[in-house]
Motif scaffolding. Structure first.
Motif, mmCIF file in Angstrom:
data_model
loop_
_atom_site.group_PDB
_atom_site.id
_atom_site.type_symbol
_atom_site.label_atom_id
_atom_site.label_comp_id
_atom_site.label_asym_id
_atom_site.label_seq_id
_atom_site.Cartn_x
_atom_site.Cartn_y
_atom_site.Cartn_z
ATOM 1 N N MET A 1 0.834 -1.235 0.061
ATOM 2 C CA MET A 1 -0.054 0.183 -0.167
ATOM 3 C C MET A 1 0.887 1.255 0.036
ATOM 4 S SD MET A 1 -2.993 -1.146 2.671
ATOM 5 C CE MET A 1 -1.777 -1.367 4.050
ATOM 6 N N GLY A 2 0.704 2.268 -0.917
ATOM 7 C CA GLY A 2 1.409 3.331 -0.966
ATOM 8 C C GLY A 2 2.950 3.027 -1.160
ATOM 9 N N LEU A 3 3.292 2.189 -2.107
ATOM 10 C CA LEU A 3 4.515 1.719 -2.329
ATOM 11 C C LEU A 3 5.445 2.684 -2.936
ATOM 12 C CD1 LEU A 3 4.873 -2.214 -2.850
ATOM 13 C CD2 LEU A 3 5.543 -1.028 -0.826
ATOM 14 N N THR A 4 6.485 3.140 -2.131
ATOM 15 C CA THR A 4 7.531 3.972 -3.131
ATOM 16 C C THR A 4 8.824 3.472 -2.735
ATOM 17 O OG1 THR A 4 6.193 5.867 -2.490
ATOM 18 C CG2 THR A 4 8.593 6.344 -2.959
ATOM 19 N N LYS A 5 9.678 3.390 -3.999
ATOM 20 C CA LYS A 5 11.123 3.134 -3.798
ATOM 21 C C LYS A 5 11.739 4.209 -4.748
ATOM 22 C CE LYS A 5 14.531 0.296 -3.021
ATOM 23 N NZ LYS A 5 14.979 0.100 -1.691
ATOM 24 N N THR A 6 12.827 4.809 -3.884
ATOM 25 C CA THR A 6 13.776 5.843 -4.556
ATOM 26 C C THR A 6 15.110 5.115 -4.598
ATOM 27 O OG1 THR A 6 12.097 7.407 -3.909
ATOM 28 C CG2 THR A 6 14.032 8.153 -4.647
ATOM 29 N N TYR A 7 15.661 5.534 -5.634
ATOM 30 C CA TYR A 7 17.205 5.106 -5.662
ATOM 31 C C TYR A 7 17.895 6.425 -5.672
ATOM 32 C CZ TYR A 7 15.685 0.184 -6.599
ATOM 33 O OH TYR A 7 15.061 -0.983 -6.674
ATOM 34 N N GLY A 8 18.844 6.758 -5.037
ATOM 35 C CA GLY A 8 19.594 7.848 -5.026
ATOM 36 C C GLY A 8 19.198 8.844 -4.088
ATOM 37 N N GLU A 9 19.803 9.918 -4.132
ATOM 38 C CA GLU A 9 19.316 11.211 -3.357
ATOM 39 C C GLU A 9 19.595 12.515 -3.865
ATOM 40 O OE1 GLU A 9 21.808 11.211 0.200
ATOM 41 O OE2 GLU A 9 21.132 9.200 1.090
ATOM 42 N N GLY A 10 18.979 13.670 -3.554
ATOM 43 C CA GLY A 10 18.953 14.763 -4.074
ATOM 44 C C GLY A 10 18.322 15.044 -5.404
ATOM 45 N N ASP A 11 19.224 15.860 -6.371
ATOM 46 C CA ASP A 11 18.804 15.991 -7.971
ATOM 47 C C ASP A 11 18.750 14.635 -8.502
ATOM 48 O OD1 ASP A 11 18.229 18.716 -6.987
ATOM 49 O OD2 ASP A 11 20.183 19.085 -7.849
ATOM 50 N N SER A 12 19.765 13.636 -8.056
ATOM 51 C CA SER A 12 19.920 12.383 -8.863
ATOM 52 C C SER A 12 18.811 11.447 -8.361
ATOM 53 C CB SER A 12 21.466 12.096 -8.907
ATOM 54 O OG SER A 12 21.595 11.706 -7.401
ATOM 55 N N ALA A 13 18.078 11.702 -7.686
ATOM 56 C CA ALA A 13 17.041 10.565 -6.976
ATOM 57 C C ALA A 13 16.188 9.992 -7.922
ATOM 58 C CB ALA A 13 16.285 11.138 -5.729
ATOM 59 N N VAL A 14 15.871 8.939 -8.354
ATOM 60 C CA VAL A 14 15.076 8.220 -9.272
ATOM 61 C C VAL A 14 13.879 7.576 -8.516
ATOM 62 C CG1 VAL A 14 14.664 6.742 -11.109
ATOM 63 C CG2 VAL A 14 16.899 8.174 -11.159
ATOM 64 N N ALA A 15 12.820 7.881 -8.912
ATOM 65 C CA ALA A 15 11.526 7.051 -8.132
ATOM 66 C C ALA A 15 10.970 5.914 -8.948
ATOM 67 C CB ALA A 15 10.374 7.981 -7.797
ATOM 68 N N ALA A 16 11.447 4.595 -8.681
ATOM 69 C CA ALA A 16 11.211 3.415 -9.224
ATOM 70 C C ALA A 16 9.776 3.031 -9.021
ATOM 71 C CB ALA A 16 12.058 2.380 -9.012
ATOM 72 N N LEU A 17 9.236 3.328 -8.027
ATOM 73 C CA LEU A 17 7.858 3.077 -7.600
ATOM 74 C C LEU A 17 7.281 4.413 -6.856
ATOM 75 C CD1 LEU A 17 7.730 -0.351 -6.098
ATOM 76 C CD2 LEU A 17 7.299 0.397 -8.326
ATOM 77 N N ASP A 18 6.082 5.030 -7.589
ATOM 78 C CA ASP A 18 5.620 6.052 -6.900
ATOM 79 C C ASP A 18 4.077 5.795 -6.289
ATOM 80 O OD1 ASP A 18 5.067 8.621 -6.301
ATOM 81 O OD2 ASP A 18 4.885 9.484 -8.534
ATOM 82 N N ARG A 19 4.071 5.705 -5.084
ATOM 83 C CA ARG A 19 2.904 5.350 -3.988
ATOM 84 C C ARG A 19 1.817 4.478 -5.060
ATOM 85 N NH1 ARG A 19 1.543 11.901 -4.448
ATOM 86 N NH2 ARG A 19 2.675 11.278 -6.245
ATOM 87 N N VAL A 20 2.492 3.323 -5.285
ATOM 88 C CA VAL A 20 1.664 2.355 -5.803
ATOM 89 C C VAL A 20 0.850 1.451 -4.854
ATOM 90 C CG1 VAL A 20 1.823 0.219 -7.257
ATOM 91 C CG2 VAL A 20 3.689 1.778 -7.727
ATOM 92 N N ASP A 21 -0.469 1.310 -5.155
ATOM 93 C CA ASP A 21 -1.501 0.472 -4.313
ATOM 94 C C ASP A 21 -1.963 -0.594 -5.164
ATOM 95 O OD1 ASP A 21 -1.596 2.073 -2.054
ATOM 96 O OD2 ASP A 21 -2.821 3.592 -3.062
ATOM 97 N N VAL A 22 -1.518 -1.813 -4.877
ATOM 98 C CA VAL A 22 -1.684 -2.930 -5.479
ATOM 99 C C VAL A 22 -2.430 -3.959 -4.539
ATOM 100 C CG1 VAL A 22 -0.906 -5.023 -6.682
ATOM 101 C CG2 VAL A 22 0.168 -2.794 -7.174
ATOM 102 N N ALA A 23 -3.536 -4.683 -4.815
ATOM 103 C CA ALA A 23 -3.879 -5.725 -4.097
ATOM 104 C C ALA A 23 -3.934 -7.027 -5.099
ATOM 105 C CB ALA A 23 -5.441 -5.502 -3.788
ATOM 106 N N ILE A 24 -3.250 -8.041 -4.679
ATOM 107 C CA ILE A 24 -3.101 -9.655 -5.445
ATOM 108 C C ILE A 24 -4.026 -10.484 -4.917
ATOM 109 C CG2 ILE A 24 -1.688 -11.248 -6.166
ATOM 110 C CD1 ILE A 24 -0.771 -8.584 -7.078
#
Length: 234
Positions: A1-24
């Motif tokens: 729920m609300g999954l976020t995954k960010t790689y790196g920091e500051g200006d170089s940060a990349v959001a691989a997941l941005d508040r993903v809500d999934v129900a399997i």
């Protein structure tokens, strides 16, 4: 729920997941698709406890795995999660039977003979159990790997591009077996794939784009998946 995954920091940060809500859905076959860089592999790794999300929670059977210690996560992955990858990762010195039973052996758990016979019968390897991996075809080795993932009766079976290294015939066999594990064993399967044909074997396709859920398809066909992917710019 609300999954976020960010790689790196500051200006170089990349959001691989941005508040993903999934129900399997339990007891269903779900395929996860999206263009390269959409976050599909990152999502699976977070759901399986292989990566820790930057924010949000992952619940497996009511258990919040994001709150677990590394030790408890290791036990959960061993006992409640199954994995199937492109590489079979079978131990060459062990028979197919011993490879299938390896997770139970390592956990010191008793073998459920009925479960073992059911899984190996569904996967059509019951007559190959005394053979070592070198004596099995690629498709048979992959079936042994699937049986090993299913033998612990995991809450979820995760498959990461499982057909990527297989020819079309062996690929179709494996997908049939995954679908059989859902319909005949009641297994929950989550598969990351880039192949619309593979996704058509699933009950549902979850579409990702730019780290967000971009839609879903129920009862997918190869054509409907192709059209959906085209709509995402793939």
């Amino acid at each position: 729920m609300g999954l976020t995954k960010t790689y790196g920091e500051g200006d170089s940060a990349v959001a691989a997941l941005d508040r993903v809500d999934v129900a399997i859905t339990k007891g269903r076959f779900t395929a996860v698709m999206g263009p390269s860089g959409s976050g599909k592999s990152t999502l699976m790794h977070c759901l399986a406890g292989l990566e820790t999300p930057s924010a949000g929670r992952v619940l497996i059977g009511g258990t919040d795995i994001t709150a677990m210690s590394d030790h408890d996560l290791t036990l959960l992955r061993r006992d409640r999660i199954g994995f199937v990858f492109q590489a079979f990762n079978l131990l060459p010195m062990l028979t197919a039977r011993d490879n299938v039973l390896l997770p139970l052996t390592l956990a010191g758990r008793r073998v459920d003979i009925e479960r073992f016979e059911h899984v190996t019968t569904v996967l059509r390897i019951a007559d190959r159990l005394d053979h070592r991996p070198s004596e099995l075809s690629g498709g048979q080795q992959q079936r042994v790997a699937v049986a090993r993932a299913l033998i612990t009766s995991p809450d979820v079976l995760f498959a990461d591009e499982p057909t990527g290294a297989l020819d079309s015939r062996t690929s179709a066999q494996l997908l049939d077996f995954l679908r059989s594990s859902v319909r005949e064993l009641g297994q929950t399967v989550v598969m990351v794939t880039h192949d619309p044909r593979a996704a058509s074997y699933a009950d549902e396709v979850l579409l990702l784009a730019d780290g967000r859920v971009a839609g879903s398809l129920t009862g997918p066909t190869e054509d409907s998946v192709l059209a959906a992917m085209k709509g995402l710019g793939e």
